[in-house]
Design an enzyme around this catalytic site. Structure first.
Site, PDB file in Angstrom:
ATOM      1  N   GLY A   1       0.867  -1.184   0.000  1.00 18.88           N
ATOM      2  CA  GLY A   1       0.000   0.000   0.000  1.00 18.88           C
ATOM      3  C   GLY A   1       0.894   1.222   0.000  1.00 18.88           C
ATOM      4  O   GLY A   1       1.650   1.436  -0.936  1.00 18.88           O
ATOM      5  N   GLU A   2       0.870   1.924   1.070  1.00 22.14           N
ATOM      6  CA  GLU A   2       1.626   3.180   1.177  1.00 22.14           C
ATOM      7  C   GLU A   2       2.181   3.241   2.602  1.00 22.14           C
ATOM      8  O   GLU A   2       1.434   3.408   3.570  1.00 22.14           O
ATOM      9  CB  GLU A   2       0.663   4.328   0.856  1.00 22.14           C
ATOM     10  N   SER A   3       3.485   3.070   2.694  1.00 22.39           N
ATOM     11  CA  SER A   3       4.081   2.889   4.022  1.00 22.39           C
ATOM     12  C   SER A   3       3.911   4.121   4.913  1.00 22.39           C
ATOM     13  O   SER A   3       3.727   3.997   6.125  1.00 22.39           O
ATOM     14  CB  SER A   3       5.558   2.496   3.904  1.00 22.39           C
TER      15      SER A   3
ATOM     16  N   CYS B   1       5.776  -5.393  -0.512  1.00 23.60           N
ATOM     17  CA  CYS B   1       5.913  -3.991  -0.930  1.00 23.60           C
ATOM     18  C   CYS B   1       5.987  -3.048   0.285  1.00 23.60           C
ATOM     19  O   CYS B   1       6.975  -3.097   1.011  1.00 23.60           O
ATOM     20  CB  CYS B   1       4.786  -3.658  -1.896  1.00 23.60           C
TER      21      CYS B   1
ATOM     22  N   ARG C   1      12.372   3.543  -0.773  1.00 23.72           N
ATOM     23  CA  ARG C   1      10.902   3.418  -0.835  1.00 23.72           C
ATOM     24  C   ARG C   1      10.316   3.408  -2.241  1.00 23.72           C
ATOM     25  O   ARG C   1       9.459   2.595  -2.548  1.00 23.72           O
ATOM     26  CB  ARG C   1      10.247   4.579  -0.080  1.00 23.72           C
TER      27      ARG C   1
ATOM     28  N   ILE D   1       4.345  -2.216  -8.139  1.00 23.88           N
ATOM     29  CA  ILE D   1       3.548  -0.980  -8.154  1.00 23.88           C
ATOM     30  C   ILE D   1       4.253   0.063  -7.288  1.00 23.88           C
ATOM     31  O   ILE D   1       4.334  -0.098  -6.072  1.00 23.88           O
ATOM     32  CB  ILE D   1       2.126  -1.233  -7.621  1.00 23.88           C
TER      33      ILE D   1
ATOM     34  N   HIS E   1       3.891  -7.619  -5.619  1.00 20.75           N
ATOM     35  CA  HIS E   1       2.567  -7.928  -5.060  1.00 20.75           C
ATOM     36  C   HIS E   1       2.117  -9.337  -5.464  1.00 20.75           C
ATOM     37  O   HIS E   1       1.357  -9.481  -6.439  1.00 20.75           O
ATOM     38  CB  HIS E   1       1.541  -6.911  -5.568  1.00 20.75           C
TER      39      HIS E   1
ATOM     40  N   GLU F   1      -0.148 -11.093  -4.339  1.00 26.08           N
ATOM     41  CA  GLU F   1      -1.611 -11.241  -4.241  1.00 26.08           C
ATOM     42  C   GLU F   1      -2.316 -10.732  -5.492  1.00 26.08           C
ATOM     43  O   GLU F   1      -3.521 -10.923  -5.642  1.00 26.08           O
ATOM     44  CB  GLU F   1      -2.136 -10.523  -2.982  1.00 26.08           C
TER      45      GLU F   1
HETATM   46  N1  GLN Z   1       6.445   2.821  -2.495  1.00 24.99           N
HETATM   47  C1  GLN Z   1       5.339   2.585  -1.633  1.00 24.99           C
HETATM   48  C2  GLN Z   1       5.638   3.115  -0.230  1.00 24.99           C
HETATM   49  O1  GLN Z   1       6.415   3.918  -0.049  1.00 24.99           O
HETATM   50  C3  GLN Z   1       4.973   1.137  -1.555  1.00 24.99           C
HETATM   51  C4  GLN Z   1       4.212   0.729  -2.781  1.00 24.99           C
HETATM   52  C5  GLN Z   1       3.382  -0.498  -2.630  1.00 24.99           C
HETATM   53  O2  GLN Z   1       3.203  -1.059  -1.530  1.00 24.99           O
HETATM   54  N2  GLN Z   1       2.799  -0.902  -3.725  1.00 24.99           N
HETATM   55  O3  GLN Z   1       5.036   2.739   0.719  1.00 24.99           O
END
Ligand code: GLN
Length: 200
Positions: A55-57, A91, A114, A142, A178, A180
């Site tokens: 997702g988005e850390s 991710c 990241r 992604i 990913h 999944e």
């Molecule tokens: N680059 C994203 C982050 O900084 C991670 C991307 C992802 O989980 N698909 O969290």
């Protein structure tokens, strides 16, 4: 019965549940998926494995460490205590394991850039070498992170163009893609086998 805790902070959670269900059916294993939302969920559940979705850390750090929800610090401590519990971190999940940014030790010994490939537009798919799985594995990247370094105790498990894109440390698998979203169940099957104590 295998109980898998899914970290429900943000990001690609439901695809993990669907993939786990398919993998458990294929393996013939009874599955219980436990949604981890609060520290209490960690205390009250018997967990055989954990999935830490992507997702988005930055968002996960915010949604998981505030006055309303303090799951993340508890989860990091739980993982340090339960160091043999299998984990699949994908991710953003891999970023948080490598760089928990709390006062404790990293949960996998690696450092991560990241957004190492660039922006969302630089997302891509590619076949990966994953020797443990045999045939190449379809990787979905992604806005993926990149490993800057992989330290002692962590081994490469997935390679893209000679670059490490997945590591394993004990029973923790941390990948920058990913699994999944690829329609290929083999990483989730791998996790379930580890959770059953299989030597894979
Ligand atoms: N680059 C994203 C982050 O900084 C991670 C991307 C992802 O989980 N698909 O969290």
């Amino acid at each position: 019965m295998v109980s898998v805790g899914l970290v429900m902070l943000q990001g690609a959670r439901h695809a993990h549940i669907a993939t786990l269900e398919s993998a458990s059916e294929e393996l013939g294993v009874d599955l219980e998926t436990i949604e981890l939302r609060t520290p209490l969920d960690l205390q009250t559940s018997e967990l055989d494995a954990i999935i830490f979705p992507g997702g988005e850390s930055t968002t996960m750090r915010l949604t998981g460490s505030n006055d309303l929800n303090n799951l993340l610090p508890s989860l990091f401590e739980w993982l340090r205590t339960n160091e043999k519990t299998p984990v699949l971190a994908t991710c953003a999940g891999a970023i948080l394991l490598a760089q928990p940014n709390d006062s404790g030790t990293p949960l996998v010994n690696a450092t991560v850039n990241r957004n190492g490939y660039g922006s969302q537009a630089d997302s891509f798919q590619a076949m990966l070498e994953v020797p443990t799985l045999g045939e190449p594995y379809p990787g979905v990247f992604i806005r993926a992170p990149r490993f800057d370094s992989v330290g002692e105790g962590a081994q490469a498990i997935a390679i893209h163009k000679q670059e490490v894109v997945g590591i394993r440390q004990e029973n923790r698998l941390a990948v920058t893609f990913h699994p999944e979203l690829s329609g290929d169940l083999r990483f989730h099957t791998w996790l379930l086998k580890l959770a059953q104590g299989d030597d894979v």
